[in-house]
Design an enzyme around this catalytic site. Sequence first.
Site, mmCIF file in Angstrom:
data_model
loop_
_atom_site.group_PDB
_atom_site.id
_atom_site.type_symbol
_atom_site.label_atom_id
_atom_site.label_comp_id
_atom_site.label_asym_id
_atom_site.label_seq_id
_atom_site.Cartn_x
_atom_site.Cartn_y
_atom_site.Cartn_z
ATOM 1 N N GLU A 38 0.849 -1.189 0.000
ATOM 2 C CA GLU A 38 0.000 0.000 0.000
ATOM 3 C C GLU A 38 0.883 1.236 0.000
ATOM 4 O O GLU A 38 1.821 1.329 0.791
ATOM 5 C CB GLU A 38 -0.918 -0.009 1.230
ATOM 6 C CG GLU A 38 -1.787 1.224 1.383
ATOM 7 C CD GLU A 38 -2.658 1.504 0.172
ATOM 8 O OE1 GLU A 38 -2.560 2.632 -0.358
ATOM 9 O OE2 GLU A 38 -3.420 0.622 -0.246
ATOM 10 N N THR A 47 -10.253 4.943 -2.895
ATOM 11 C CA THR A 47 -11.610 4.682 -3.374
ATOM 12 C C THR A 47 -12.488 4.066 -2.294
ATOM 13 O O THR A 47 -13.654 4.444 -2.148
ATOM 14 C CB THR A 47 -11.564 3.768 -4.614
ATOM 15 O OG1 THR A 47 -10.704 4.365 -5.586
ATOM 16 C CG2 THR A 47 -12.939 3.572 -5.203
ATOM 17 N N SER A 48 -11.944 3.139 -1.523
ATOM 18 C CA SER A 48 -12.742 2.486 -0.477
ATOM 19 C C SER A 48 -13.252 3.483 0.562
ATOM 20 O O SER A 48 -14.311 3.283 1.151
ATOM 21 C CB SER A 48 -11.927 1.396 0.223
ATOM 22 O OG SER A 48 -11.628 0.359 -0.678
ATOM 23 N N SER A 52 -20.136 4.533 -0.282
ATOM 24 C CA SER A 52 -21.357 5.036 0.351
ATOM 25 C C SER A 52 -21.852 4.127 1.470
ATOM 26 O O SER A 52 -22.820 4.459 2.145
ATOM 27 C CB SER A 52 -22.457 5.187 -0.702
ATOM 28 O OG SER A 52 -22.806 3.909 -1.210
ATOM 29 N N VAL A 54 -23.517 1.563 1.188
ATOM 30 C CA VAL A 54 -24.813 0.991 0.845
ATOM 31 C C VAL A 54 -24.625 -0.452 0.406
ATOM 32 O O VAL A 54 -23.716 -0.768 -0.343
ATOM 33 C CB VAL A 54 -25.506 1.803 -0.281
ATOM 34 C CG1 VAL A 54 -26.777 1.114 -0.759
ATOM 35 C CG2 VAL A 54 -25.813 3.212 0.184
ATOM 36 N N HIS A 56 -26.311 -2.799 -1.861
ATOM 37 C CA HIS A 56 -27.295 -2.728 -2.938
ATOM 38 C C HIS A 56 -27.974 -4.070 -3.151
ATOM 39 O O HIS A 56 -27.355 -5.128 -3.022
ATOM 40 C CB HIS A 56 -26.621 -2.282 -4.241
ATOM 41 C CG HIS A 56 -26.103 -0.885 -4.173
ATOM 42 N ND1 HIS A 56 -26.917 0.208 -4.343
ATOM 43 C CD2 HIS A 56 -24.860 -0.405 -3.949
ATOM 44 C CE1 HIS A 56 -26.188 1.309 -4.225
ATOM 45 N NE2 HIS A 56 -24.942 0.964 -3.979
#
Length: 154
Positions: A38, A47-48, A52, A54, A56
Amino acid sequence: MNSEVYLDTVVIGSGILGLSIAYYISKKFPNMTIAVLEKNPTFGVETSSRNSEVIHAGIYYKKNSLKAKYCKLGKEMIYDICKKNSIQFNKCGKFIVINNDEQYSNLIQIKENAFYNDVDLKYLDKNEMSNIENLSHFNGALWSSETGDLPPIL
């Protein structure tokens, strides 16, 4: 002194996918040496971190698409992993609402699409909506009981 290190696998990136891949490999091949590289000072900050949170249900994807298939599979896996590891989640559901009768055909199209993706949605008419606090002014809705969310990672 020999400073060489031999690794079987290197995973680049410690976001949700990189860590998930490393975890999967470690379970499937317990004797394998794995390194996660990393560039940032800690995990999950690119990005992580803009996820959101959510979970889905797979409502909107095209019939028989890989997105539809893997969204549903991923949802089931997330709920399972959370349960097994005592990770907090909220299977709160989701309303897809319409403001007027002209939008009704859009709801039916979404419901049909969800049906083809094996996602259960329930239609609620204006009368049923009137019994739900803060939603009584809508003309109708679809209810997705499988949609959920996770607490923020960071």
